[in-house]
Design an enzyme around this catalytic site. Structure first.
Site, PDB file in Angstrom:
ATOM      1  N   ASN A  77      -9.291  38.441  29.555  1.00  0.00           N
ATOM      2  CA  ASN A  77      -7.880  38.029  28.998  1.00  0.00           C
ATOM      3  C   ASN A  77      -7.790  36.546  29.425  1.00  0.00           C
ATOM      4  O   ASN A  77      -6.578  35.947  29.399  1.00  0.00           O
ATOM      5  CB  ASN A  77      -6.934  38.768  29.839  1.00  0.00           C
ATOM      6  CG  ASN A  77      -6.983  40.169  30.071  1.00  0.00           C
ATOM      7  OD1 ASN A  77      -7.434  40.834  30.910  1.00  0.00           O
ATOM      8  ND2 ASN A  77      -7.031  40.794  28.835  1.00  0.00           N
ATOM      9  N   ILE A  85      -4.598  31.885  29.032  1.00  0.00           N
ATOM     10  CA  ILE A  85      -4.435  33.116  29.905  1.00  0.00           C
ATOM     11  C   ILE A  85      -3.605  34.251  28.801  1.00  0.00           C
ATOM     12  O   ILE A  85      -2.357  33.626  28.530  1.00  0.00           O
ATOM     13  CB  ILE A  85      -3.930  33.278  31.073  1.00  0.00           C
ATOM     14  CG1 ILE A  85      -4.851  32.215  31.863  1.00  0.00           C
ATOM     15  CG2 ILE A  85      -3.589  34.270  31.858  1.00  0.00           C
ATOM     16  CD1 ILE A  85      -4.255  31.822  33.237  1.00  0.00           C
ATOM     17  N   CYS A  86      -3.937  35.362  28.615  1.00  0.00           N
ATOM     18  CA  CYS A  86      -3.172  36.312  28.002  1.00  0.00           C
ATOM     19  C   CYS A  86      -2.446  37.220  29.302  1.00  0.00           C
ATOM     20  O   CYS A  86      -3.253  38.182  29.689  1.00  0.00           O
ATOM     21  CB  CYS A  86      -3.880  37.102  27.065  1.00  0.00           C
ATOM     22  SG  CYS A  86      -3.065  38.358  26.224  1.00  0.00           S
ATOM     23  N   LEU A  87      -1.508  36.843  29.513  1.00  0.00           N
ATOM     24  CA  LEU A  87      -0.765  37.768  30.583  1.00  0.00           C
ATOM     25  C   LEU A  87       0.901  37.812  30.348  1.00  0.00           C
ATOM     26  O   LEU A  87       1.619  36.794  30.139  1.00  0.00           O
ATOM     27  CB  LEU A  87      -0.974  37.161  31.883  1.00  0.00           C
ATOM     28  CG  LEU A  87      -0.501  37.745  33.141  1.00  0.00           C
ATOM     29  CD1 LEU A  87      -1.170  39.076  33.589  1.00  0.00           C
ATOM     30  CD2 LEU A  87      -0.920  36.648  34.408  1.00  0.00           C
ATOM     31  N   ASP A 119      -6.576  44.111  25.646  1.00  0.00           N
ATOM     32  CA  ASP A 119      -5.544  42.956  24.984  1.00  0.00           C
ATOM     33  C   ASP A 119      -6.538  41.711  25.142  1.00  0.00           C
ATOM     34  O   ASP A 119      -6.143  40.973  26.034  1.00  0.00           O
ATOM     35  CB  ASP A 119      -4.393  43.041  25.661  1.00  0.00           C
ATOM     36  CG  ASP A 119      -3.409  41.764  24.751  1.00  0.00           C
ATOM     37  OD1 ASP A 119      -3.935  41.528  23.947  1.00  0.00           O
ATOM     38  OD2 ASP A 119      -2.495  41.600  25.488  1.00  0.00           O
TER      39      ASP A 119
END
Length: 178
Positions: A77, A85-87, A119
């Site tokens: 992520n 960052i994918c959050l 994801d």
């Protein structure tokens, strides 16, 4: 609001980070930060130290900060090149009730403890985690050793160039001890 003058909430949040024993370097009148972040215990990231950049928008805390890793990290992520960052709590689900401390005390540790390969920003890391979890732990450990070890942090603090090469070749290394 004049961007040269930080809002009161920014000052409070930065001071709270410092009070919570985070090593913080500020730039641009508190709007840009570098925070030293330690890998959480009982994860393959344990023992690692990362520089995490935080950019605070003018309308913070009503708009989420931009948070990314400046030190290379192998994680599904996190984009391996940009550190993005994918959050969801840093993007779609951000609320003004959150602050900088919760990012570093809760959100980032949880991200490292619970990677989400469904994801991904780093498809290679997601694939390795999904197909061979033990190999994933090995590659993470190699990245920690190569990029996020305490000596690299000391070099950075002394102002020395710390090279952040891509670790993609780690996937083809022979795994002798793990």
């Amino acid at each position: 609001m004049n961007p040269a003058i930080p809002n009161h909430r920014i000052k409070i949040d930065v001071m709270r980070l410092i009070e919570n024993k985070f090593d913080v370097t500020t730039f641009d009148n508190y709007r840009n930060l570098i925070v030293k972040f330690y890998g959480p215990a009982d994860t393959p990231y344990e023992g690692g130290v990362w520089r995490v950049r935080v950019l605070l928008p003018d309308n913070y805390p009503f708009k989420s900060p931009s948070v990314g890793f400046d030190t290379q990290i192998f994680h599904p992520n996190v984009d391996q090149i940009s550190g993005t960052i994918c959050l969801d709590v840093l993007n779609q689900k951000w609320t003004a009730l959150y602050d900088l401390v919760i990012i570093f005390d809760t959100f980032l540790p949880q991200l490292l403890k619970n990677p989400n390969p469904d994801d991904p920003l780093n498809h290679c890391a997601a694939m390795v985690l999904t197909r061979t979890p033990e190999r994933y732990k090995y590659v993470v450990a190699k990245h920690v050793q190569e990029f996020a070890n305490p000596e690299k942090v000391k070099q950075w603090e002394r102002g020395e160039d710390v090279e952040q090469e891509s670790g993609i070749s780690d996937l083809s290394d022979n795994e002798e001890d793990g």
